[in-house]
Design a protein around this motif. Structure first.
Motif, short mmCIF file in Angstrom:
data_model
loop_
_atom_site.label_atom_id
_atom_site.label_comp_id
_atom_site.label_asym_id
_atom_site.label_seq_id
_atom_site.Cartn_x
_atom_site.Cartn_y
_atom_site.Cartn_z
N TYR A 199 0.86 -1.18 0.00
CA TYR A 199 0.00 0.00 0.00
C TYR A 199 0.89 1.23 0.00
O TYR A 199 1.64 1.46 0.96
CB TYR A 199 -0.89 0.02 1.24
N CYS A 200 0.84 2.02 -1.09
CA CYS A 200 1.67 3.22 -1.19
C CYS A 200 0.80 4.44 -0.93
O CYS A 200 -0.27 4.59 -1.53
CB CYS A 200 2.24 3.34 -2.60
N PHE A 201 1.27 5.32 -0.06
CA PHE A 201 0.56 6.58 0.15
C PHE A 201 1.56 7.68 0.42
O PHE A 201 2.74 7.54 0.07
CB PHE A 201 -0.57 6.44 1.18
N GLU A 202 1.12 8.81 0.99
CA GLU A 202 2.01 9.97 1.06
C GLU A 202 2.77 10.07 2.38
O GLU A 202 3.51 11.00 2.58
CB GLU A 202 1.19 11.26 0.79
N LYS A 203 2.59 9.09 3.26
CA LYS A 203 3.32 9.10 4.54
C LYS A 203 4.34 7.97 4.55
O LYS A 203 4.28 7.07 3.72
CB LYS A 203 2.34 8.97 5.70
N GLU A 261 3.50 -11.24 2.02
CA GLU A 261 4.01 -10.04 2.69
C GLU A 261 3.10 -8.85 2.41
O GLU A 261 2.65 -8.68 1.26
CB GLU A 261 5.41 -9.70 2.16
N VAL A 262 2.83 -8.07 3.42
CA VAL A 262 2.03 -6.86 3.24
C VAL A 262 2.74 -5.68 3.89
O VAL A 262 3.13 -5.74 5.06
CB VAL A 262 0.61 -6.99 3.84
N LEU A 263 2.92 -4.63 3.10
CA LEU A 263 3.64 -3.44 3.56
C LEU A 263 2.78 -2.19 3.36
O LEU A 263 2.04 -2.10 2.37
CB LEU A 263 4.85 -3.25 2.64
N ILE A 264 2.88 -1.26 4.28
CA ILE A 264 2.24 0.05 4.10
C ILE A 264 3.37 1.07 4.13
O ILE A 264 4.09 1.17 5.13
CB ILE A 264 1.23 0.34 5.23
N GLY A 265 3.57 1.79 3.01
CA GLY A 265 4.73 2.68 2.97
C GLY A 265 4.55 3.87 2.05
O GLY A 265 3.52 4.04 1.40
N ASP A 266 5.61 4.66 2.00
CA ASP A 266 5.62 5.88 1.20
C ASP A 266 5.73 5.51 -0.29
O ASP A 266 6.55 4.66 -0.66
CB ASP A 266 6.84 6.71 1.64
N ALA A 267 4.93 6.19 -1.12
CA ALA A 267 5.01 5.96 -2.57
C ALA A 267 6.44 6.20 -3.05
O ALA A 267 6.90 5.54 -3.99
CB ALA A 267 4.03 6.88 -3.30
#
Ligand SMILES: Nc1ncnc2c1ncn2[C@@H]1O[C@H](COP(=O)(O)OP(=O)(O)O)[C@@H](O)[C@H]1O
Ligand SMILES: CC(=O)N[C@@H](CCC(=O)OP(=O)(O)O)C(=O)O
Length: 279
Positions: free
Chosen positions: A199-203, A255-261
């Protein structure tokens, strides 16, 4: 739905399912930088995009106000037309054209195309003792996804790009949360590939303090999640994102990651940035 064509090679190959959210899509420069990095990922990959912010903005310009209950958009007759145009048209086709310019053979899809994501119109729900009709919103049963059709496209070296739209198999398009679509696709393709969902977002990731980019939580399991909820450190869009991340991990995604785009390239290697979601 295990495929008879499954073999050891494809089982071990890593597939990246990458979701890009509305705040990045809404920023032309950030989106262009992200797509350049996405195009450089040298492995089978699928992009799922959101666009909620743009739908709200263009809806307003068209005189169609967005209505929400508990932060969730109500998709009435006018709104489903607007989001079909914006997610399935404007946003999806612009991304596909930009990826083609980067020599990535992108193919833009909704869940209706090749019947990849059939869904069910959400039934009226009782919220705070009142009935709430979310309208033309789709709920997905992961078992119903036509993962074989998606696999055929990947095997032909196409890069599928999904808009957050599904269909009810009776002729209606349904609006469906992009984080949920990414999770469902990742789960469904885990029968053929080792899947990393990003999951890519702005944070920089999930943060201890949402205003401090240096407070990235490197790992969230269910116990830590409960602790963060108790401490009121999570709110708005990060909540359904983490729920969808756990749904993926629980259903077999590796694997699941939440990170900066901006960290996409690093996050396709073994030394990742951002927040890793584990059981
Ligand atoms: N602890 C937290 N860490 C990171 N983001 C958080 C946190 N709590 C709330 N948020 C909010 O969640 C948002 C991400 O959700 P959302 O806006 O739905 O993203 P997207 O459109 O990329 O799916 C962030 O922009 C941030 O405002
Ligand atoms: C039913 C539902 O929640 N649909 C979302 C789909 C767009 C989306 O998920 O966009 P982001 O990822 O940019 O938030 C909506 O219309 O807002």
């Amino acid at each position: 739905m295990m495929s008879s064509g499954m073999n050891v090679n494809t089982q071990q190959e890593t597939l990246f399912v990458i979701k890009i959210g509305g705040n990045v899509i809404d920023n032309e420069t950030a989106l262009a930088a992200f797509l350049k990095d996405f195009a450089a990922v040298n492995a089978p990959k699928i992009l799922v995009h959101g666009g909620g912010k743009i739908a709200t903005k263009i809806g307003e310009q068209l005189g169609i106000e967005s209505k929400y209950i508990n932060g969730r958009r109500i998709t009435d007759d006018n709104t489903i037309d607007v989001v079909t145009m914006i997610y399935g048209g404007l946003v999806n086709k612009k991304i596909v054209a930009q990826l083609q310019a980067l020599r990535t053979n992108a193919i833009g899809l909704t869940g209706a195309d090749a019947n990849i994501i059939p869904a069910t119109k959400r039934p009226v729900k009782i919220i705070n003792d009142s009935p709430v009709d979310f309208g033309w919103v789709g709920d997905i049963d992961v078992q119903q996804l036509q993962a074989d059709n998606l696999k055929h496209l990947l095997e032909k070296d196409f890069t599928p790009v999904f808009a957050p739209l599904t269909h009810d198999e009776q002729g209606h398009i349904l609006n469906t949360n992009a984080d949920t679509i990414a999770s469902a696709i990742a789960v469904s393709l885990s029968q053929f590939y080792k899947v990393r969902l990003i999951y890519c977002f702005e944070k920089k990731g999930v943060l201890e303090d949402v205003n401090d980019d240096n407070s990235v939580i490197r790992n969230i399991n269910k116990e830590k999640y409960q602790q963060l909820l108790n401490e009121n450190k999570l709110f708005e869009g990060i909540l359904p994102k983490i729920d969808n991340a756990f749904a993926a991990i629980d259903a077999g995604v590796s694997e699941v990651l939440i990170g900066d785009a901006k960290d996409l390239i690093k996050n396709t290697t073994t030394s990742t940035e951002g927040t890793l979601i584990t059981q």
